[in-house]
Design a protein around this motif. Structure first.
Motif, PDB file in Angstrom:
ATOM      1  N   ARG A   2       0.809  -1.170   0.053  1.00 29.91           N
ATOM      2  CA  ARG A   2       0.045   0.069  -0.104  1.00 29.91           C
ATOM      3  C   ARG A   2       0.775   1.118   0.170  1.00 29.91           C
ATOM      4  NH1 ARG A   2      -1.785   0.378   4.650  1.00 29.91           N
ATOM      5  NH2 ARG A   2      -3.619   2.060   4.218  1.00 29.91           N
ATOM      6  N   PRO A   3       0.467   2.327  -0.476  1.00 32.79           N
ATOM      7  CA  PRO A   3       1.183   3.680  -0.457  1.00 32.79           C
ATOM      8  C   PRO A   3       1.566   4.046   0.934  1.00 32.79           C
ATOM      9  CG  PRO A   3      -0.847   3.988  -1.866  1.00 32.79           C
ATOM     10  CD  PRO A   3      -0.952   2.759  -1.208  1.00 32.79           C
ATOM     11  N   ALA A   4       0.682   3.821   1.813  1.00 31.15           N
ATOM     12  CA  ALA A   4       1.505   4.212   3.390  1.00 31.15           C
ATOM     13  C   ALA A   4       2.688   3.106   3.662  1.00 31.15           C
ATOM     14  CB  ALA A   4       0.370   3.901   4.414  1.00 31.15           C
ATOM     15  N   ALA A   5       2.631   1.991   3.075  1.00 29.79           N
ATOM     16  CA  ALA A   5       3.877   0.862   3.634  1.00 29.79           C
ATOM     17  C   ALA A   5       4.932   1.551   2.642  1.00 29.79           C
ATOM     18  CB  ALA A   5       3.427  -0.474   3.114  1.00 29.79           C
ATOM     19  N   ARG A   6       4.779   1.878   1.515  1.00 34.26           N
ATOM     20  CA  ARG A   6       5.855   2.432   0.852  1.00 34.26           C
ATOM     21  C   ARG A   6       6.505   3.561   1.401  1.00 34.26           C
ATOM     22  NH1 ARG A   6       3.113   2.434  -5.340  1.00 34.26           N
ATOM     23  NH2 ARG A   6       3.266   0.137  -5.848  1.00 34.26           N
ATOM     24  N   VAL A   7       5.870   4.283   2.061  1.00 30.93           N
ATOM     25  CA  VAL A   7       6.295   5.475   2.637  1.00 30.93           C
ATOM     26  C   VAL A   7       7.055   5.355   3.973  1.00 30.93           C
ATOM     27  CG1 VAL A   7       5.648   7.635   4.026  1.00 30.93           C
ATOM     28  CG2 VAL A   7       4.453   7.127   1.911  1.00 30.93           C
ATOM     29  N   GLN A   8       6.577   4.415   4.935  1.00 29.77           N
ATOM     30  CA  GLN A   8       7.349   3.823   5.847  1.00 29.77           C
ATOM     31  C   GLN A   8       8.615   3.132   5.320  1.00 29.77           C
ATOM     32  OE1 GLN A   8       6.640   4.420   9.124  1.00 29.77           O
ATOM     33  NE2 GLN A   8       8.576   3.387   9.570  1.00 29.77           N
ATOM     34  N   ALA A   9       8.403   2.403   4.509  1.00 29.54           N
ATOM     35  CA  ALA A   9       9.848   1.736   3.916  1.00 29.54           C
ATOM     36  C   ALA A   9      10.825   2.769   3.560  1.00 29.54           C
ATOM     37  CB  ALA A   9       9.516   0.842   2.852  1.00 29.54           C
ATOM     38  N   ALA A  10      10.394   3.869   2.855  1.00 35.05           N
ATOM     39  CA  ALA A  10      11.252   4.754   2.473  1.00 35.05           C
ATOM     40  C   ALA A  10      11.878   5.530   3.689  1.00 35.05           C
ATOM     41  CB  ALA A  10      10.271   5.935   1.592  1.00 35.05           C
ATOM     42  N   ILE A  11      11.120   6.055   4.608  1.00 34.29           N
ATOM     43  CA  ILE A  11      11.578   6.465   5.846  1.00 34.29           C
ATOM     44  C   ILE A  11      12.759   5.609   6.664  1.00 34.29           C
ATOM     45  CG2 ILE A  11      10.838   6.873   8.330  1.00 34.29           C
ATOM     46  CD1 ILE A  11       8.082   7.682   7.306  1.00 34.29           C
ATOM     47  N   GLU A  12      12.365   4.219   6.298  1.00 34.11           N
ATOM     48  CA  GLU A  12      13.331   3.372   7.127  1.00 34.11           C
ATOM     49  C   GLU A  12      14.877   3.271   6.293  1.00 34.11           C
ATOM     50  OE1 GLU A  12      11.273  -0.327   7.383  1.00 34.11           O
ATOM     51  OE2 GLU A  12       9.752   0.252   8.729  1.00 34.11           O
ATOM     52  N   LEU A  13      14.614   3.287   5.148  1.00 35.08           N
ATOM     53  CA  LEU A  13      16.009   3.476   4.252  1.00 35.08           C
ATOM     54  C   LEU A  13      16.513   4.727   4.462  1.00 35.08           C
ATOM     55  CD1 LEU A  13      17.903   2.289   2.031  1.00 35.08           C
ATOM     56  CD2 LEU A  13      16.059   2.915   0.287  1.00 35.08           C
ATOM     57  N   LEU A  14      15.713   5.617   4.426  1.00 34.05           N
ATOM     58  CA  LEU A  14      16.463   7.211   4.701  1.00 34.05           C
ATOM     59  C   LEU A  14      17.245   7.103   6.084  1.00 34.05           C
ATOM     60  CD1 LEU A  14      13.751   9.407   3.483  1.00 34.05           C
ATOM     61  CD2 LEU A  14      16.010   9.657   2.924  1.00 34.05           C
ATOM     62  N   ASP A  15      16.524   6.522   7.064  1.00 35.65           N
ATOM     63  CA  ASP A  15      17.292   6.518   8.244  1.00 35.65           C
ATOM     64  C   ASP A  15      18.753   5.782   8.259  1.00 35.65           C
ATOM     65  OD1 ASP A  15      15.486   7.802   9.764  1.00 35.65           O
ATOM     66  OD2 ASP A  15      14.380   5.920  10.355  1.00 35.65           O
ATOM     67  N   GLU A  16      18.858   4.772   7.442  1.00 36.11           N
ATOM     68  CA  GLU A  16      19.958   4.211   7.149  1.00 36.11           C
ATOM     69  C   GLU A  16      20.852   4.894   6.352  1.00 36.11           C
ATOM     70  OE1 GLU A  16      19.667   0.196   5.599  1.00 36.11           O
ATOM     71  OE2 GLU A  16      18.166  -0.579   6.702  1.00 36.11           O
ATOM     72  N   ILE A  17      20.441   5.859   5.486  1.00 32.00           N
ATOM     73  CA  ILE A  17      21.315   6.659   4.495  1.00 32.00           C
ATOM     74  C   ILE A  17      21.792   7.501   5.391  1.00 32.00           C
ATOM     75  CG2 ILE A  17      21.437   8.152   2.713  1.00 32.00           C
ATOM     76  CD1 ILE A  17      19.364   6.154   1.229  1.00 32.00           C
ATOM     77  N   ILE A  18      20.910   8.325   6.377  1.00 30.84           N
ATOM     78  CA  ILE A  18      21.365   9.410   7.279  1.00 30.84           C
ATOM     79  C   ILE A  18      22.480   8.897   8.041  1.00 30.84           C
ATOM     80  CG2 ILE A  18      20.559  10.908   8.927  1.00 30.84           C
ATOM     81  CD1 ILE A  18      17.873  10.900   7.578  1.00 30.84           C
ATOM     82  N   ILE A  19      22.305   7.889   8.703  1.00 29.89           N
ATOM     83  CA  ILE A  19      23.324   7.498   9.613  1.00 29.89           C
ATOM     84  C   ILE A  19      24.712   7.091   9.032  1.00 29.89           C
ATOM     85  CG2 ILE A  19      24.180   5.258  11.029  1.00 29.89           C
ATOM     86  CD1 ILE A  19      21.016   5.137  11.763  1.00 29.89           C
ATOM     87  N   ALA A  20      24.490   6.573   7.684  1.00 31.96           N
ATOM     88  CA  ALA A  20      25.875   6.231   6.924  1.00 31.96           C
ATOM     89  C   ALA A  20      26.496   7.326   6.467  1.00 31.96           C
ATOM     90  CB  ALA A  20      25.368   5.292   5.719  1.00 31.96           C
ATOM     91  N   ALA A  21      25.991   8.321   6.286  1.00 36.19           N
ATOM     92  CA  ALA A  21      26.517   9.561   5.784  1.00 36.19           C
ATOM     93  C   ALA A  21      26.966  10.278   6.993  1.00 36.19           C
ATOM     94  CB  ALA A  21      25.228  10.656   5.103  1.00 36.19           C
TER      95      ALA A  21
END
Length: 401
Positions: A2-21
């Motif tokens: 669902r669109p909401a699940a995609r948004v939550q997945a994007a948030i989780e991936l962004l968290d990983e990218i932010i920490i790595a950066a």
């Protein structure tokens, strides 16, 4: 999904990218690949939608967000379709509250924005959000542009030997690429190689060769003229090792099997470069220094690197730039040419560094570069995405007296 699940997945991936950066970890592309590999239930449309959301955030936020959620909420404040996905459903993000933190909007981090020269105006900054075209360099030892152009869709000739294609053009599986007729190289990088001048009978050092983009361009000219010698060095084994396959493709081994060792590659140990190159002191006619830098000139290709850059990291690369200039000086013979380049739009990595170098080395003259592209800045040339529609570079050509 669902669109909401995609948004939550994007948030989780962004968290990983932010920490790595923040911690100088893996690149965003690598993290995304691992993220989707661990979530095989996500279909191709899901993966595309999640990627689009993540890179939308990376492009639009110059300052590194504290969290993926804070950035996504800021986007949602301007996007009703995105906002309704914060519905608190089982796999979706929790509902937005009015007092939740929002990520700071802006194309460029504040601390960098304060250090930009007057040449980088709002239009230049906005151009950093655009998508870069795909540029090809025609390998002149193998053919000419007029023969290659008809083999490509929506191809546009630029400069003397370059071809521009639309963003995301697929090229690597085409015979013309696999057979070595052309190489992917930004037009700005091609102009830097042009600044090296005539390579005939010249001994050339590419001091920070990386994966060999400019090395191969110079080597192509050597093959065309059947004269010259080039040595490629770097401190990174993985990058330097990529030159061999690219060289083999360029040469089309069946035709040039007797010239395979024209490019000599030397892996250097950091801090011991001069000792390892001692046999070459004052022996090169041309030294190309594509120096370590902030990468600010490539932000439209690699927007995530804005999140990795800090004042401390910038000072570190500036020290490296002066060090490689010192090494280049020791390798260059009198009457030789030093070409210094950085893929940066920051004066302190370009014009200011060269001004300091010239203050300390009075035996150099500036050999003015005449180009249709770029603007003269200090003792060199500035290329920018908006003004020149290529990656951002500063480069200069100096003659050792």
């Amino acid at each position: 999904m669902r669109p909401a699940a995609r948004v939550q997945a994007a948030i989780e991936l962004l968290d990983e990218i932010i920490i790595a950066a923040r911690d100088n970890g893996s690149a965003a592309d690598q993290l995304a690949s691992a993220f989707f590999k661990a979530r095989r239930y996500a279909g191709s449309k899901d993966r595309r939608a999640i990627r689009d959301l993540v890179w939308r955030v990376i492009r639009q936020f110059g300052e590194r967000p504290e969290t993926g959620r804070s950035a996504m909420i800021t986007l949602a404040d301007h996007d009703h379709e995105l906002a309704v996905c914060f519905d608190g459903s089982q796999y979706g993000p929790a509902e937005i509250t009015t007092d939740e933190p929002r990520a700071k909007e802006g194309i460029i981090p504040d601390w960098i924005d304060e250090r930009l020269s007057d040449n980088i105006d709002q239009e230049e900054k906005q151009a950093l959000l655009s998508r870069a075209p795909l540029d090809l360099r025609v390998n002149i030892s193998r053919g000419n542009r007029a023969d290659i152009m008809p083999l490509l869709d929506a191809a546009e000739p630029i400069g003397e030997n370059a071809i521009r294609l639309p963003t995301n053009s697929a090229i690597t599986k085409l015979p013309l690429y696999q057979d070595g007729l052309a190489e992917i190289q930004d037009f700005g990088s091609q102009l830097i190689v042009d600044a090296c001048g005539d390579v005939r009978d010249k001994k050339i050092l590419d001091l920070c060769a990386g994966a060999g983009g400019k090395t191969l361009s110079l080597f192509d000219r050597i093959l065309k003229n059947q004269s010259g010698e080039i040595i490629a060095t770097d401190v990174n084994r993985a990058r330097l090792s990529k030159i061999a396959d690219r060289q083999a493709r360029l040469m089309n081994i069946a035709q040039h099997h007797n010239s395979l060792d024209v490019i000599r590659k030397i892996l250097l140990n950091p801090g011991k470069e001069i000792d390892m190159l001692s046999e070459f002191i004052e022996s090169f006619d041309i030294v190309l220094v594509d120096a370590p830098c902030s990468g600010s000139g490539t932000w439209r290709r690699n927007p995530e690197t804005r999140w990795r850059l800090t004042p401390e990291r910038l000072e570190q690369v500036k020290r490296q730039q002066m060090r490689v200039l010192d090494i280049a000086d020791k390798m260059l013979k009198k009457g030789g040419v030093l070409v210094y380049a950085v893929c940066s739009i920051l004066d302190e990595e370009g014009a200011t560094q060269i001004s300091k170098f010239l203050d300390d080395n009075s035996n150099y003259n500036v050999d003015n570069i005449k180009l249709e592209n770029g603007r003269n800045i200090g003792e060199g040339v500035l290329l920018t995405p908006h003004h020149d529609n290529c990656d951002g570079f500063f480069f200069t050509r100096l003659e050792k007296m």
